[in-house]
Motif scaffolding. Structure first.
Motif, PDB file in Angstrom:
ATOM      1  N   ALA A 216       0.836  -1.366  -0.126  1.00 16.30           N
ATOM      2  CA  ALA A 216       0.116   0.139  -0.019  1.00 16.30           C
ATOM      3  C   ALA A 216       0.903   1.258  -0.060  1.00 16.30           C
ATOM      4  O   ALA A 216       1.938   1.370   0.369  1.00 16.30           O
ATOM      5  CB  ALA A 216      -1.005   0.057   1.389  1.00 16.30           C
ATOM      6  N   ALA A 217       0.419   2.207  -0.641  1.00 17.40           N
ATOM      7  CA  ALA A 217       1.141   3.506  -0.684  1.00 17.40           C
ATOM      8  C   ALA A 217       1.146   4.131   0.675  1.00 17.40           C
ATOM      9  O   ALA A 217      -0.036   4.039   1.565  1.00 17.40           O
ATOM     10  CB  ALA A 217       0.785   4.542  -1.730  1.00 17.40           C
ATOM     11  N   ILE A 218       1.885   4.719   1.054  1.00 16.64           N
ATOM     12  CA  ILE A 218       2.352   5.211   2.548  1.00 16.64           C
ATOM     13  C   ILE A 218       1.279   6.514   2.670  1.00 16.64           C
ATOM     14  O   ILE A 218       1.550   7.377   1.688  1.00 16.64           O
ATOM     15  CB  ILE A 218       3.540   5.333   2.916  1.00 16.64           C
ATOM     16  CG1 ILE A 218       4.358   4.289   2.845  1.00 16.64           C
ATOM     17  CG2 ILE A 218       3.774   6.440   4.302  1.00 16.64           C
ATOM     18  CD1 ILE A 218       5.868   4.521   2.832  1.00 16.64           C
TER      19      ILE A 218
ATOM     20  N   SER B   8      -8.071  14.852   6.917  1.00 19.67           N
ATOM     21  CA  SER B   8      -7.528  13.633   6.514  1.00 19.67           C
ATOM     22  C   SER B   8      -6.131  13.555   6.166  1.00 19.67           C
ATOM     23  O   SER B   8      -5.503  14.371   5.591  1.00 19.67           O
ATOM     24  CB  SER B   8      -8.782  12.839   5.671  1.00 19.67           C
ATOM     25  OG  SER B   8      -8.394  13.331   4.475  1.00 19.67           O
ATOM     26  N   SER B   9      -5.609  12.245   6.080  1.00 22.56           N
ATOM     27  CA  SER B   9      -4.386  12.092   5.461  1.00 22.56           C
ATOM     28  C   SER B   9      -4.539  11.293   4.032  1.00 22.56           C
ATOM     29  O   SER B   9      -5.443  10.735   4.266  1.00 22.56           O
ATOM     30  CB  SER B   9      -3.100  11.586   6.278  1.00 22.56           C
ATOM     31  OG  SER B   9      -3.541  10.285   6.846  1.00 22.56           O
ATOM     32  N   TYR B  10      -3.473  11.267   3.327  1.00 24.42           N
ATOM     33  CA  TYR B  10      -3.666  10.495   2.067  1.00 24.42           C
ATOM     34  C   TYR B  10      -2.293  10.304   1.629  1.00 24.42           C
ATOM     35  O   TYR B  10      -1.283  10.846   1.933  1.00 24.42           O
ATOM     36  CB  TYR B  10      -4.385  11.323   0.995  1.00 24.42           C
ATOM     37  CG  TYR B  10      -4.044  12.397   0.321  1.00 24.42           C
ATOM     38  CD1 TYR B  10      -3.206  12.386  -0.732  1.00 24.42           C
ATOM     39  CD2 TYR B  10      -4.292  13.737   1.093  1.00 24.42           C
ATOM     40  CE1 TYR B  10      -2.930  13.735  -1.152  1.00 24.42           C
ATOM     41  CE2 TYR B  10      -3.741  14.855   0.583  1.00 24.42           C
ATOM     42  CZ  TYR B  10      -2.958  14.847  -0.413  1.00 24.42           C
ATOM     43  OH  TYR B  10      -2.448  16.116  -0.758  1.00 24.42           O
ATOM     44  N   ALA B  11      -2.137   9.240   0.613  1.00 25.99           N
ATOM     45  CA  ALA B  11      -1.052   8.780  -0.245  1.00 25.99           C
ATOM     46  C   ALA B  11      -0.577  10.124  -0.984  1.00 25.99           C
ATOM     47  O   ALA B  11      -1.565  10.331  -1.922  1.00 25.99           O
ATOM     48  CB  ALA B  11      -0.989   7.653  -0.625  1.00 25.99           C
ATOM     49  N   SER B  12       0.466  10.485  -0.908  1.00 28.21           N
ATOM     50  CA  SER B  12       0.914  11.708  -1.783  1.00 28.21           C
ATOM     51  C   SER B  12       1.458  11.145  -2.988  1.00 28.21           C
ATOM     52  O   SER B  12       1.658   9.963  -3.087  1.00 28.21           O
ATOM     53  CB  SER B  12       2.116  12.420  -1.055  1.00 28.21           C
ATOM     54  OG  SER B  12       3.265  11.670  -1.121  1.00 28.21           O
ATOM     55  N   LEU B  13       1.443  11.834  -4.171  1.00 33.84           N
ATOM     56  CA  LEU B  13       1.877  11.524  -5.435  1.00 33.84           C
ATOM     57  C   LEU B  13       3.290  10.922  -5.272  1.00 33.84           C
ATOM     58  O   LEU B  13       3.816   9.978  -5.737  1.00 33.84           O
ATOM     59  CB  LEU B  13       2.072  12.739  -6.465  1.00 33.84           C
ATOM     60  CG  LEU B  13       2.644  12.323  -7.944  1.00 33.84           C
ATOM     61  CD1 LEU B  13       1.920  11.186  -8.460  1.00 33.84           C
ATOM     62  CD2 LEU B  13       2.668  13.681  -8.762  1.00 33.84           C
ATOM     63  N   GLU B  14       4.156  11.564  -4.319  1.00 30.92           N
ATOM     64  CA  GLU B  14       5.490  11.092  -4.153  1.00 30.92           C
ATOM     65  C   GLU B  14       5.370   9.544  -3.414  1.00 30.92           C
ATOM     66  O   GLU B  14       6.224   8.901  -3.879  1.00 30.92           O
ATOM     67  CB  GLU B  14       6.271  12.099  -3.168  1.00 30.92           C
ATOM     68  CG  GLU B  14       6.622  13.323  -3.939  1.00 30.92           C
ATOM     69  CD  GLU B  14       5.369  14.302  -3.955  1.00 30.92           C
ATOM     70  OE1 GLU B  14       5.326  15.385  -4.671  1.00 30.92           O
ATOM     71  OE2 GLU B  14       4.450  14.223  -3.397  1.00 30.92           O
ATOM     72  N   SER B  15       4.722   9.399  -2.492  1.00 35.28           N
ATOM     73  CA  SER B  15       4.893   8.168  -2.059  1.00 35.28           C
ATOM     74  C   SER B  15       4.170   7.000  -2.579  1.00 35.28           C
ATOM     75  O   SER B  15       4.596   6.178  -2.643  1.00 35.28           O
ATOM     76  CB  SER B  15       3.668   8.110  -0.451  1.00 35.28           C
ATOM     77  OG  SER B  15       2.512   8.279  -0.825  1.00 35.28           O
TER      78      SER B  15
ATOM     79  N   PRO C 267      -3.403  -0.136  -3.272  1.00 33.95           N
ATOM     80  CA  PRO C 267      -4.460   0.327  -2.591  1.00 33.95           C
ATOM     81  C   PRO C 267      -3.655   1.309  -1.569  1.00 33.95           C
ATOM     82  O   PRO C 267      -2.485   1.572  -1.264  1.00 33.95           O
ATOM     83  CB  PRO C 267      -4.861  -0.746  -1.570  1.00 33.95           C
ATOM     84  CG  PRO C 267      -3.336  -1.603  -1.494  1.00 33.95           C
ATOM     85  CD  PRO C 267      -2.789  -1.675  -2.828  1.00 33.95           C
ATOM     86  N   THR C 268      -4.444   2.183  -0.929  1.00 33.13           N
ATOM     87  CA  THR C 268      -4.217   2.963   0.166  1.00 33.13           C
ATOM     88  C   THR C 268      -5.052   2.476   1.441  1.00 33.13           C
ATOM     89  O   THR C 268      -6.206   2.104   1.175  1.00 33.13           O
ATOM     90  CB  THR C 268      -4.079   4.476   0.194  1.00 33.13           C
ATOM     91  OG1 THR C 268      -5.732   4.815  -0.306  1.00 33.13           O
ATOM     92  CG2 THR C 268      -3.213   4.772  -0.833  1.00 33.13           C
ATOM     93  N   ALA C 269      -4.702   2.710   2.637  1.00 29.93           N
ATOM     94  CA  ALA C 269      -5.587   2.237   3.629  1.00 29.93           C
ATOM     95  C   ALA C 269      -6.700   3.253   3.762  1.00 29.93           C
ATOM     96  O   ALA C 269      -7.778   2.803   4.175  1.00 29.93           O
ATOM     97  CB  ALA C 269      -4.742   2.207   4.937  1.00 29.93           C
ATOM     98  N   ASP C 270      -6.291   4.380   3.544  1.00 28.39           N
ATOM     99  CA  ASP C 270      -7.581   5.600   3.375  1.00 28.39           C
ATOM    100  C   ASP C 270      -7.107   6.559   2.236  1.00 28.39           C
ATOM    101  O   ASP C 270      -5.983   6.477   1.991  1.00 28.39           O
ATOM    102  CB  ASP C 270      -7.794   6.205   4.842  1.00 28.39           C
ATOM    103  CG  ASP C 270      -8.866   7.219   4.819  1.00 28.39           C
ATOM    104  OD1 ASP C 270      -8.743   8.024   5.834  1.00 28.39           O
ATOM    105  OD2 ASP C 270      -9.639   6.998   4.075  1.00 28.39           O
ATOM    106  N   ASP C 271      -8.140   7.293   1.837  1.00 31.58           N
ATOM    107  CA  ASP C 271      -7.675   8.468   0.768  1.00 31.58           C
ATOM    108  C   ASP C 271      -8.658   9.479   0.960  1.00 31.58           C
ATOM    109  O   ASP C 271      -9.526   9.586   1.705  1.00 31.58           O
ATOM    110  CB  ASP C 271      -7.594   7.841  -0.649  1.00 31.58           C
ATOM    111  CG  ASP C 271      -9.017   7.310  -1.040  1.00 31.58           C
ATOM    112  OD1 ASP C 271      -9.913   8.021  -1.085  1.00 31.58           O
ATOM    113  OD2 ASP C 271      -9.039   6.153  -1.554  1.00 31.58           O
ATOM    114  N   ASP C 272      -8.210  10.809   0.237  1.00 33.11           N
ATOM    115  CA  ASP C 272      -9.078  11.946   0.540  1.00 33.11           C
ATOM    116  C   ASP C 272     -10.520  11.636  -0.088  1.00 33.11           C
ATOM    117  O   ASP C 272     -11.379  12.359   0.122  1.00 33.11           O
ATOM    118  CB  ASP C 272      -8.485  13.108   0.086  1.00 33.11           C
ATOM    119  CG  ASP C 272      -7.754  13.012  -1.284  1.00 33.11           C
ATOM    120  OD1 ASP C 272      -7.677  12.030  -1.947  1.00 33.11           O
ATOM    121  OD2 ASP C 272      -7.603  14.098  -1.820  1.00 33.11           O
ATOM    122  N   GLY C 273     -10.657  10.870  -0.994  1.00 35.73           N
ATOM    123  CA  GLY C 273     -11.971  10.622  -1.883  1.00 35.73           C
ATOM    124  C   GLY C 273     -13.038  10.019  -0.666  1.00 35.73           C
ATOM    125  O   GLY C 273     -14.124  10.138  -0.819  1.00 35.73           O
TER     126      GLY C 273
END
Length: 154
Positions: A29-31, A41-48, A123-129
């Motif tokens: 998963a992306a960090i 909230s936090s989300y996976a940045s493009l860099e991560s 995947p990400t565990a959560d995202d801004d969507g």
């Protein structure tokens, strides 16, 4: 209605399909690390996302390019995944936005992040969507009706 899948591909995709399968097995998963103050909230940045994708892609002879695209009212990217064999897969994604540098830049960055995550299958565990979905007002369910053979053109 259902949206159309807008993907283009090389004449054959057997080698790229195998390579993507191997790369996906190596990606986690992306960090999450970037903050979205609007949704708190936090989300996976493009860099991560790139940090997760690049090593697995490189190890499996894959690379990607993302080209900015726009219309008068939207912006996004065309993402092309390539294999060293010459096989490729490509899809474009546009997001409605304000027709100024900030609006278009934000839409392109958002599109780059989500398209790369989507095509790489990470995947990400959560995202801004998720926050925007939760904020949507509840919809009244439609009345149910019996299904008949007419529904299937029979």
């Amino acid at each position: 209605g259902r949206g159309k899948i807008m993907i283009e591909q090389s004449e054959t995709i057997s080698k790229i399909a195998t390579a993507i399968c191997k790369a996906q097995a190596q990606m986690g998963a992306a960090i999450k690390g970037a903050e979205n103050p609007f949704f708190k909230s936090s989300y996976a940045s493009l860099e991560s996302v790139i940090e997760v994708v690049k090593p697995a892609f490189t190890a499996n002879d894959l690379s990607y390019l993302q080209f900015p695209i726009s219309t008068d009212t939207s912006a996004g990217v065309t993402t092309r995944i390539m294999h060293s064999s010459g096989e490729w897969l490509e899809s474009s994604f546009l997001i409605p936005c304000k027709p100024d540098a900030h609006g278009m830049g934000s839409a392109i960055t958002y599109s780059r992040r989500y398209c790369l995550m989507s095509v790489a299958g990470i995947p990400t565990a959560d995202d801004d969507g998720n926050s925007s979905i939760k904020a949507a007002p509840p919809r009244k369910p439609k009345a149910m009706r019996p299904v008949s053979s007419d529904d299937f053109g029979l």
